[in-house]
Structures are given as structure tokens and as C-alpha cells.
Design an enzyme around this catalytic site. Structure first.
Site, PDB file in Angstrom:
ATOM      1  N   TYR A 144       0.855  -1.184   0.000  1.00 41.29           N
ATOM      2  CA  TYR A 144       0.000   0.000   0.000  1.00 41.29           C
ATOM      3  C   TYR A 144       0.892   1.235   0.000  1.00 41.29           C
ATOM      4  O   TYR A 144       1.885   1.287   0.721  1.00 41.29           O
ATOM      5  CB  TYR A 144      -0.885  -0.002   1.250  1.00 41.29           C
ATOM      6  CG  TYR A 144      -1.755   1.230   1.394  1.00 41.29           C
ATOM      7  CD1 TYR A 144      -2.800   1.475   0.510  1.00 41.29           C
ATOM      8  CD2 TYR A 144      -1.536   2.145   2.422  1.00 41.29           C
ATOM      9  CE1 TYR A 144      -3.609   2.606   0.647  1.00 41.29           C
ATOM     10  CE2 TYR A 144      -2.335   3.270   2.574  1.00 41.29           C
ATOM     11  CZ  TYR A 144      -3.375   3.499   1.679  1.00 41.29           C
ATOM     12  OH  TYR A 144      -4.171   4.606   1.827  1.00 41.29           O
ATOM     13  N   ASP A 239       9.303   2.887  -0.213  1.00 46.85           N
ATOM     14  CA  ASP A 239       8.255   3.561   0.545  1.00 46.85           C
ATOM     15  C   ASP A 239       8.388   3.106   1.997  1.00 46.85           C
ATOM     16  O   ASP A 239       7.940   2.030   2.373  1.00 46.85           O
ATOM     17  CB  ASP A 239       6.878   3.216  -0.029  1.00 46.85           C
ATOM     18  CG  ASP A 239       5.758   3.901   0.736  1.00 46.85           C
ATOM     19  OD1 ASP A 239       6.057   4.624   1.714  1.00 46.85           O
ATOM     20  OD2 ASP A 239       4.586   3.711   0.361  1.00 46.85           O
ATOM     21  N   LYS A 267       3.789   8.666   8.686  1.00 50.66           N
ATOM     22  CA  LYS A 267       3.524   8.047   9.983  1.00 50.66           C
ATOM     23  C   LYS A 267       4.536   8.452  11.054  1.00 50.66           C
ATOM     24  O   LYS A 267       4.407   9.499  11.656  1.00 50.66           O
ATOM     25  CB  LYS A 267       3.453   6.516   9.844  1.00 50.66           C
ATOM     26  CG  LYS A 267       2.289   6.080   8.951  1.00 50.66           C
ATOM     27  CD  LYS A 267       1.949   4.622   9.059  1.00 50.66           C
ATOM     28  CE  LYS A 267       0.651   4.315   8.350  1.00 50.66           C
ATOM     29  NZ  LYS A 267       0.781   3.955   6.947  1.00 50.66           N
TER      30      LYS A 267
HETATM   31  C1  PLP Z   1       0.253   4.607   5.644  1.00 55.21           C
HETATM   32  C2  PLP Z   1       1.071   4.445   4.425  1.00 55.21           C
HETATM   33  C3  PLP Z   1       0.965   5.338   3.339  1.00 55.21           C
HETATM   34  C4  PLP Z   1      -0.030   6.461   3.325  1.00 55.21           C
HETATM   35  O1  PLP Z   1       0.244   7.399   4.311  1.00 55.21           O
HETATM   36  P1  PLP Z   1      -0.928   8.413   4.798  1.00 55.21           P
HETATM   37  O2  PLP Z   1      -0.245   9.310   5.761  1.00 55.21           O
HETATM   38  O3  PLP Z   1      -1.982   7.549   5.388  1.00 55.21           O
HETATM   39  O4  PLP Z   1      -1.384   9.119   3.581  1.00 55.21           O
HETATM   40  C5  PLP Z   1       1.812   5.155   2.270  1.00 55.21           C
HETATM   41  N1  PLP Z   1       2.713   4.166   2.246  1.00 55.21           N
HETATM   42  C6  PLP Z   1       2.844   3.292   3.260  1.00 55.21           C
HETATM   43  C7  PLP Z   1       3.885   2.239   3.197  1.00 55.21           C
HETATM   44  C8  PLP Z   1       2.025   3.404   4.384  1.00 55.21           C
HETATM   45  O5  PLP Z   1       2.169   2.534   5.386  1.00 55.21           O
END
Ligand code: PLP
Length: 431
Positions: A144, A239, A267
Site C-alpha cells: 500500500y 516507501d 507516519k
Molecule cells: C500509511 C502508508 C501510506 C499512506 O500514508 P498516509 O499518511 O496515510 O497518507 C503510504 N505508504 C505506506 C507504506 C504506508 O504505510
């Protein structure tokens, strides 16, 4: 457990917002029941509006490495707040935070702050396209990356194929510029690069996929991805929104020794405040406005209050290096939880863990590295376990596909209380 007030608030909330929430998983759809409305939180604990207390393993979905209301982060926030809370101009908060980040993580030669993980990823993708002049991107099924259109896609049928939209409202044309491959599948990855390599601006991966269960990848698989990217002139984006500052200061890049061209954070980087960031090689980063042609901006980017929270957290991480202790605590606690599960539950389970992150596989006992291998009973079995714990005052993520987080605020006493609760909870779960 009395939940009258949460129920009343939920009824009101559903009238004014879709599903009564502002981010879907909070609505408890994956486990059923009424979401608890939280009144306050401190250390390892949440208190809801009915006065029930819970030991929290959701930790705001990962950001709270040091628990709720960490005093150092709290002081930094109050200090910044007392001077003002948004300037929309150059200021020292983001400068000093960026300097310390770059010193701590050598792969970051330059960094740009934004306000969420989604924004960080979306901007990094645009930058990769702008830098390479290519249109296509590659992602993995089961990773994600936030809700930008080009990443909210899933595999079509067949290997190395064009993606299909994973949400209404995304055009098939947008989805067709994303190539989706399964995790943990070397052949499919090679095939995708074989066909699309020369058109791929970037390959993006969660180096520790933790948004669809915890799908720990083989290091060789990640190395293969790096090699293929180099060979085809494709930028590699790690990411690290969920793994950065969570598994190590330098995230999975530090632990694997892989050198992505761009990294994205969110996060944890804000210490609980809305902060995202992307960064990498200077030569690439300077393609961003105002130095380069790739546009990206944010009215509230690098908000001084949020910056001071993130910076205070970074300083605390550097000073305390909390990771070995978190990992040791996780090892002991989750090991004991696993034995209780083995002795009590009517179906096999396997707790996958990586440092302070964990995920319980229901009705399976083998390591799972791709979404196809997640047992079909995961959702139904986890929902029972979740509600059992909730009743005992333990708050795990309200979805069988979300992971749990330990913080340094979880005491041995907390964890022993959870283990005692587990003996009771697991006995009442039906297969
Ligand atoms: C949570 C998450 C996102 C999105 O971040 P938001 O602050 O919720 O927009 C993108 N990539 C990863 C790996 C995540 O865990």
C-alpha cells in the site's frame, strides 16, 4: 463493558460523515461492532468516552514509537505552539529537522516535507517521471502506498499485466500506466522488467510490506529488484512510510544495505503529527520546484508544530536507540503469545514479527510473503480474537490485515496483562 456513549456518538457521526469516520478502517467494518470513541490517551493506554481503558497496540497506526503523550515530544510541541502555529514562510523548524535527518540517514541528500504519506509517495512518483521522462511505474500487489490514483490499483489477470483500478473513480487509463507484480515472485518481476523495463520511471516497494498483513520479503528478492532497476535505468523508491524510524532509524534501507534513489516517509516521522517527507539523491531532488521543473507545493507543509514534534522524536531516537530493546520485548512477548495460541486456539496460528511490528496469521502456520497465501479464514477468525481482546481492555488494529505496534511505553506489566487476557480470549474463539 459499557459502550453506550461510543454508540451514541457513532450514530451522530454516521449522519455527518461517511461511515462516521475520516479514514475507513477506523469504522470497524473489518471486524464489526461499534468503534470506540477515544477521549484521551497516555503512554500505552487509550481511554474511551465511556471510561474504558485499553492497552493500545494500534499506536495511531504506527507513529507513536514512544507511546501516547511522550513528554519530550509534548514539550517541543508546546514550545513551538507558544510562538505561533503556521507561518507559510521560511522558518528554522524544518531547516533544523532536515539537517538532522540528512545527517542521520546518508541516503537522504535532500528532503522535502509534506503533510502525509500519500502526499510523499505521490510527489516522489511525479519526480521519478519528471526525472526519467518515462510514464510507467511498477508496484507490488499487497503493498500500500497511500491513495494516489496511480497506486490505488491491483493486478489484472495474468502475470506482469496492466493494473485494474482498486477503487471507483480511477480511470482505467491511469491504472494502465502502473504495472503490478506479485510479491516474492522473482520470475514475475524479471518478466515485468523484460517487457516494460525501458518505460518504467520507477519501481516502488514497501521494503517491509505491512499494510496487508506483515509480508516480510526475502532480502534476495529486494536485491533483485535493485539490480533490475539499475539495469533498466528505473528509479527505485523505498516507501518507508511505515518502516522508516520504526524498524531502525534508517528503516529497511539501513537494514538491507540497499540504496534506493528515493525514499518516502510518513507516519512515524511526525511523532504523531501530520508529517510526510520524500528525499534522496540531490541531483534528483533538485528537479523539484523551485529549482526544477517538477511542481510540488503545500500551504501547510513543514508546519512548525508538526516539525518540532518530528524533530524531538528524531533526537530522542538518536539519543536512546530504542530498537534493540523494542525488538527484544517483541521477541519475548510475541513468543509467549504464540505459545498461548498454540495451546488454546482451535486452529493453527503464526505470529509474523519484525522488530516492534507484528501480525497474526489465523488458520495457517507458515510464513506468508504474498497476499495469495493469506488464509481465507483470516478475516472471520481475527474478528473474534479482536473483539475478545477489546472486551478485556486490549486494543489491536480493527482489521485482520493490519499489523500491531509495540512502543517503548508498553511495560512488562502491560504485556503480562495482555498474556493473561489471551488465555481467556483464545479459549472462547470458535473455529
Ligand atoms: C500509511 C502508508 C501510506 C499512506 O500514508 P498516509 O499518511 O496515510 O497518507 C503510504 N505508504 C505506506 C507504506 C504506508 O504505510
Amino acid at each position: 463493558m459499557n459502550t453506550t456513549k461510543s454508540e451514541q456518538l457513532f450514530e451522530r457521526a454516521k449522519k455527518v460523515s461517511p461511515g462516521g469516520v475520516h479514514s475507513p478502517v477506523r469504522g470497524f467494518r473489518g471486524v464489526g461492532g461499534t468503534p470506540r470513541f477515544i477521549e484521551s490517551a497516555k503512554g500505552s493506554r487509550l481511554t474511551d468516552v465511556d471510561g474504558n481503558e485499553y492497552i493500545d497496540f494500534c499506536m495511531s497506526w504506527g507513529p507513536l514509537l514512544f507511546g501516547h503523550q511522550d513528554p519530550e515530544i509534548g514539550e517541543a510541541i508546546k514550545g513551538a505552539l507558544s510562538k505561533g502555529w503556521s507561518y507559510g514562510a521560511a522558518e528554522r523548524y524544518s531547516l533544523e529537522f532536515a539537517e538532522d535527518l540528512i545527517k542521520a540517514i546518508p541516503l537522504l541528500e535532500q528532503v522535502r516535507f509534506v503533510s502525509s504519506g500519500t502526499e510523499a509517495v505521490m510527489s516522489a512518483i511525479r519526480l521519478a517521471r519528471g526525472y526519467t521522462g518515462r510514464d510507467f511505474i511498477l508496484k507490488f500487489d499487497g503493498c500500500y502506498h497511500g491513495h494516489a490514483d496511480s497506486l490505488l490499483v491491483r493486478a489484472g489477470s495474468g502475470l506482469a499485466e496492466m493494473a485494474s483500478p482498486d477503487s471507483a473513480g480511477i480511470s482505467s487509463r491511469t491504472a494502465s500506466e502502473t504495472i503490478v507484480v506479485p510479491l516474492d515472485d522473482d520470475k514475475a518481476l524479471e518478466a515485468a522488467f523484460e517487457v516494460h523495463g525501458k518505460n518504467l520511471a520507477a519501481a516502488i516497494v514497501e521494503p517491509l510490506p505491512a499494510n496487508n498483513g506483515l509480508l516480510i520479503q526475502r532480502p534476495e528478492f529486494l536485491k533483485k529488484l535493485e539490480t533490475l532497476c539499475r539495469k533498466h535505468g528505473t528509479l527505485l523508491i523505498f516507501d518507508e512510510v511505515i518502516s522508516g524510524f520504526r524498524v531502525a532509524l534508517g528503516g529497511m534501507a539501513e537494514l538491507t544495505g540497499i540504496k534506493p534513489d528515493l525514499l518516502t516517509y510518513g507516519k512515524i516521522i511526525g511523532g504523531g503529527m501530520p508529517v510526510g517527507a520524500y528525499g534522496g539523491r540531490k541531483e534528483i531532488m533538485e528537479k523539484i520546484a523551485p529549482t526544477g521543473p517538477v511542481y510540488q507545493a503545500g500551504t501547510l507543509s513543514a508546519n512548525p508544530v508538526a516539525m518540532s514534534a518530528g524533530h524531538a522524536m528524531l533526537k530522542k531516537i538518536i539519543r536512546e536507540n530504542p530498537y534493540p530493546k523494542l525488538a527484544a520485548t517483541g521477541e519475548r512477548f510475541l513468543g509467549e503469545l504464540q505459545s498461548i495460541a498454540n495451546n488454546t486456539l482451535l486452529f493453527p496460528t503464526h505470529i509474523q514479527k519484525f522488530g516492534s511490528i507484528s501480525w497474526m496469521i489465523c488458520n495457517g502456520k507458515e510464513t506468508v510473503r504474498s497476499i495469495e497465501k493469506i488464509p481465507g479464514e483470516q478475516k472471520a477468525y481475527y474478528a473474534q480474537i479482536f473483539h475478545g481482546f477489546l472486551n478485556e481492555g486490549v486494543y489491536f488494529a480493527p482489521s485482520g490485515y493490519e499489523v500491531g505496534f509495540l512502543s517503548t511505553a508498553h511495560t512488562d506489566q502491560d504485556l503480562n496483562q495482555v498474556l493473561e487476557a489471551a488465555k481467556k480470549v483464545f479459549k472462547n474463539v470458535k473455529a
